[in-house]
Write an enzyme that holds these catalytic residues in place. Structure first.
Site, PDB file in Angstrom:
ATOM      1  CG  ASP B 172      -2.154   0.852   1.007  1.00 52.23           C
ATOM      2  OD1 ASP B 172      -1.988   2.061   0.746  1.00 52.23           O
ATOM      3  OD2 ASP B 172      -3.282   0.329   1.081  1.00 52.23           O
ATOM      4  CB  SER B 221      -6.240   2.599  -0.031  1.00 54.27           C
ATOM      5  OG  SER B 221      -4.920   3.043   0.123  1.00 54.27           O
ATOM      6  CG  HIS B 485      -2.026   5.226  -3.037  1.00 50.25           C
ATOM      7  ND1 HIS B 485      -1.086   5.758  -2.186  1.00 50.25           N
ATOM      8  CD2 HIS B 485      -2.840   4.467  -2.276  1.00 50.25           C
ATOM      9  CE1 HIS B 485      -1.345   5.355  -0.961  1.00 50.25           C
ATOM     10  NE2 HIS B 485      -2.389   4.553  -0.971  1.00 50.25           N
ATOM     11  CG  HIS B 610      -2.673   8.528  -0.933  1.00 51.62           C
ATOM     12  ND1 HIS B 610      -3.780   7.746  -1.109  1.00 51.62           N
ATOM     13  CD2 HIS B 610      -2.193   8.221   0.305  1.00 51.62           C
ATOM     14  CE1 HIS B 610      -3.976   6.997  -0.036  1.00 51.62           C
ATOM     15  NE2 HIS B 610      -3.032   7.274   0.846  1.00 51.62           N
TER      16      HIS B 610
END
Lengths: 652, 652
Positions: B172, B221, B485, B610
């Site tokens: 992640d 996410s 990401h 992100h």
């Protein structure tokens, strides 16, 4: 899996020596061998060997006595008997050299002005080669029974040539993150699907290469050009040599580059060099120069012109094509020691000082093109904010006029292919084309200009493929697009510049930043009555100053202001010298409406720095399959050399 | 090439609407169709259709009258006649729905508390499918002759199954930059050559995937898990639905995920879900949940337990293996509406609350393992700074004890494979294994912990390959390692923490940072008497707190202090709430010896965000060749589905 449990305080171990500064990179012991342990060689590649024995006089390594003048050096192929190097290579034993140097053990020693002094004995074996693939052990024996062993590998590469031509595109400082951002501002998408893509996105093979130096994990462009062109990682600022501890910037141990090997093996093959930087800069220089100091600009220009004169070495015999900028290194009135324009012309080069002349230059003649002093103005200034080309006094003849009739990377690269193809249609050619200002503009945090250069590179690659197709050369040409190192750049959202400008307080201005769902969609591609337009298939932003801009940044920076707006008045200058010796401070004028960000670099820095990240490699054509997966930067050299059939096992 | 020259002032065009906020993502017009224009489908994949007609009452889009209650909707395969949707899918015409909603046009409107009101008419067609590959046109006609056309593509994928098993590892938030840094701290190199490499470095195929959302260029996410698992990009926070404008978080238009399709097509196939996050978190949730709000945790747990109850939908029938953390969502005393541990046990799941129980659980029985409340403690805390596991009151039974007998990602993943292989040796299985805290620790700027998680992922991948080899399953298993990401992370040098700590002034502290040649070599891998040691072949740093640490950072951050030292006392907390409503300020205690860096995010942010960058994809096994080059995140779904033979052209 669980490590042996220990008190965390005990983790501070005695591993502190030689980090910020090193006695000599690649030599943690007192006996030094260059090429060092773990070096790889192309079969038949020429190289020098440098040996040093150190005797530190003071500091933590201090010892009694002088450096050993009687050190021994042997070479052994794995499983065979060690032989004295002079005998192994059938050359005379070189004479012993002596010198000394100083260094600082750490920042405390530097602040206290307490350098460490080291006395040195040394030798150099010049221009030797190993042809037979396999593992070798090079052993330096000193101080009686101290040993430094360098394990060398001559890679077992096939000799058969598979590609006629190779084009190596280098996006200087280009990372995957920048490619993603460039796609976002230049290509339209609907609901998450791009309607068009970058040319890079269409390459069949993708790889990652590790860019670190031999002796530091961050590289500069000299050191990394060396890895890409010659298969040896070395020290920051060095071009095609390992760095020894002597003062002379030209006596360091050299190794042969792909351009030299290609010309030696295929005397009728062509070599081209194209860059948007000044031509003495590291990335173009790496195809001709051999020096530990990339700042020796005249060495670079003279190496293009006549190869190395101080040492017997493979003669590049001058590239067929040399296109870029940096006229100041060619003109006596700007400080060059010789009139290089005249010298190159005397050697039958066409000389071009502007785009019109370049396009008119004959394709069957060697071509030198220098289109401005310093670096070529950026794509953004040449194509969108053209007022910025005025009052620069940068015309390459040194007359003080402005250079306004400028080619870009695409025009230079296409011309280079025309010349190479006209002159070397039978024996093929090697071309390096560098988008230099991706890096240069990233250094000054001018992300718009940097991404403009990246898009120009992508457009150049697209046009190159079309050109090769038209010339019937595409199937025979290996095309590689990669970078020499990264910058820690990324995009994290959008900025409502109108809202930011309307706020008074620095903390309020930060409310203008939209992250996640509030980043919205790219406004750079919105077409409208005032949008910029391009030829079919060519993709750049439709506008560079939408209300909602990219929230972009780098991970390390000097003090600076940010308003996230395009710098339409000219390239950015984020920091300026403060009063006295206290380094750089934010340049208020750089972003008057912006907010202040204090730096995360030493205050002596006025710009950003290179980063660690692996960089992407895109490949298509013969041997493309060699370039998938993750590998070392030096593998680019070995793969290109393999594909061009440059391995010479010495059996012929 | 040169764009049409225009005055730069004219570049400010009228493209400002709907960026920070949007009336409805994926619907720039007043008629909305979901799935929207450019959506792709797996042949036979179930999905819902949502139609909306908007009538804005005020704001820049204001119009007279009510939203159209008589809109029409047709489907046409390319080249064929358009047919009313109910007739096309042979279902009843759905009933008309009505609602309204408000939104802000921009930050100025929000500051002024001036929302825009929109009245809506809507319909939803539930659980339809298109089997025949090709292009389709879905047309909404409203307000007489206004039209919104959605071009849909049912991809022409072969039906033949090529892989028995698929493992999808998700790091992640993992980027190439982080992989490079993790390699640097865990693997020894000599003179620029790594002596060992990451398992990821050994994968034969490398790709890049674009992670952007449907309606914003930065994803979260949930949205990205949806793209990876179901082949549809949607809106931030949404799981396997497109987001409509109604208030109900469960009525949004759904689409079928790979786990659901796999179970529907192969009723004897297995599904496993492993995460180091709380199991209601987005990345694991994406294999079961359908909601526009990832914060609906009980929906997620109930979807694991019994599928969807409100709508007729493909029943996942519960994963065979569900291992992770987040006990609070399973226990009534912590707020869960039902006693899920009892419910899962009643459904014949083994229940494990610690590593010992997990390893003893029978392989032929479905397995639920929940090992702590919240997220699993990080690798660094579980393995090096174990004092940080105390006084957490996080034992999963809710008793208030500490969870100390904890499995890591590797133990959970290997057990998952044992169970899946024991139960589904014939029909194969799909496993998702997530290293969640790469992202979570990157958010809080705790780079050491984040890289520890990444190295644990790499070690897990290595052990997985060994396990599959031992089970005789390696040749039949497609292994993919990718991310959902990025974060804008990179490393730009080293820091002499001893020197930094010794300086008083913030600007002097910055002198401790060494860039380029002064970055030196990684001190994390230096072996010595106090170094951490691991099993053969397992690579983590030998020490986490050398004197010379990484100069690491992200491109966007809250106010914080930096001293570049490992946070040995527990995970980092960079920013704390200021007085009143003025947002977050640097947490002085987080790095007492450090210097202050003011933030580049809204002051409402207490952590990083992100980023845009394409993320890497590593693939090996059957169909590995599908994963090279650059592509969209949704292609991961289509490639996995193709490899598992999930395309159903409806001809059988």
């Amino acid at each position: 899996m669980r490590p042996i449990s220990i008190a965390s305080a005990a983790l501070f171990a005695s591993c502190a020596v030689a980090q910020t500064y090193q006695r000599l990179g690649g030599c943690p012991t007192l006996g030094c061998v260059f090429p060092p342990d773990q070096a790889d060689f192309l079969p038949g590649q020429y190289f020098d060997i440098r040996l040093e024995v150190h005797s530190p006089i003071n500091g933590s390594e201090a010892r009694q006595g002088q450096p050993d003048p009687d050190f021994k050096f042997t070479i052994a192929k794995k499983g065979e008997k060690a032989v004295a190097a002079a005998e192994y290579f059938e050359i005379d034993e070189p004479k012993l050299e002596r010198w000394n140097f100083t260094w600082y053990e750490d920042l405390f020693a530097k602040d206290a002005h307490k350098p460490s002094l080291v006395n040195v004995t040394a030798k150099a074996y010049r221009r030797v080669a190993l042809h037979e693939p396999g593992e070798y052990e090079a052993t330096l024996t000193y101080y009686g029974k101290e040993k430094t062993v360098a394990n060398w590998l001559v890679r077992d590469l096939p000799e058969k040539r598979r590609a006629k031509n190779v084009i190596l595109f280098i996006g200087d400082g280009m990372t995957t993150n920048m490619i993603t951002a460039a796609r976002l501002i230049a290509h339209r998408s609907i609901n998450g699907k791009y309607l068009t893509k970058l040319q890079l996105d269409k390459f069949p093979v993708l790889g990652h290469q590790m860019t670190h130096s031999m002796d530091s994990f961050i590289t500069d462009s000299a050191n990394s050009a060396t890895a890409l062109y010659a298969g040896h990682k070395t020290t920051v600022n060095a071009l095609n040599v390992y760095v020894d501890s002597s003062k002379d910037p030209f006596d360091d141990p050299k190794f042969e580059t792909i351009s030299e090997i290609f010309r030696r093996r295929y005397p009728d093959g062509g070599v081209g060099i194209v860059s948007t930087a000044f031509l003495a800069d590291a990335t173009p220089a790496g195809l001709a120069a051999h020096t530990r100091d990339r700042g020796e600009y005249d060495h670079v220009i003279s190496a293009y012109f006549e190869g190395l004169t101080k040492y017997k070495w493979t003669d590049l015999e001058g590239p067929d094509v040399l296109l870029g900028a940096g006229a100041e290194n060619f003109i006596p009135s700007k400080g060059a020691p010789r009139d290089y324009f005249k010298l190159f012309a005397d050697k039958d080069y066409s000389i071009s000082w502007n785009k019109t002349a370049l396009q008119a230059a004959p394709n069957d003649t060697k071509a030198l093109g220098v289109f401005s002093s310093a670096n070529l103005p950026t794509w953004l200034d040449r194509n969108v904010y053209q007022d910025n080309l005025r009052n620069k006094s940068n015309y390459p003849d040194g007359s003080g006029r402005d250079a306004e009739d400028l080619p870009g990377l695409k025009e230079m690269t296409l011309k280079a292919i025309d010349v190479l193809n006209a002159r070397h249609a039978d024996d093929g050619w090697f071309l390096m084309s560098e988008a230099a200002s991706i890096d240069k503009q990233m250094h000054s945090l001018d992300y718009d200009r940097s991404l403009g250069e990246l898009l120009e590179l992508d457009d150049t690659v697209r046009a190159t493929i079309e050109k090769l197709k038209a010339l019937g050369q595409l199937e025979d040409t290996l095309i590689i697009v990669t970078a020499d190192h990264g910058h820690g750049f990324d995009v994290t959202g959008s900025v409502d510049t109108k809202y930011l400008d309307a706020q008074e307080d620095d903390r309020d201005k930060r409310k203008a930043i939209g992250t996640y769902q509030n980043s919205g969609l790219s406004q750079y591609t919105v077409r409208g009555p005032n949008a910029l337009r391009y030829s079919e298939g060519v993709h750049f932003p439709a506008r560079w100053d939408p209300r909602y801009t990219l929230h972009a940044g780098v991970v390390a920076f000097p003090d600076h202001q940010e308003n996230y707006a395009v710098h339409s008045e000219g390239p950015r200058k984020p920091a300026v010298k403060g009063n006295g010796a206290d380094g750089y401070y934010s340049n208020y004028k750089d972003a008057v409406t912006g907010f202040l960000i204090n730096g995360t670099l030493p205050v002596s820095a006025d710009q950003g720095v290179h980063s660690l990240t692996d960089v992407p490699v895109f490949a298509q054509g013969p041997c493309q399959e060699l370039f998938g997966g993750v590998y070392n930067s030096v593998d680019i050299f070995f793969n290109m050399a393999e594909c061009l059939g440059l391995a010479d096992h010495g059996k012929n």
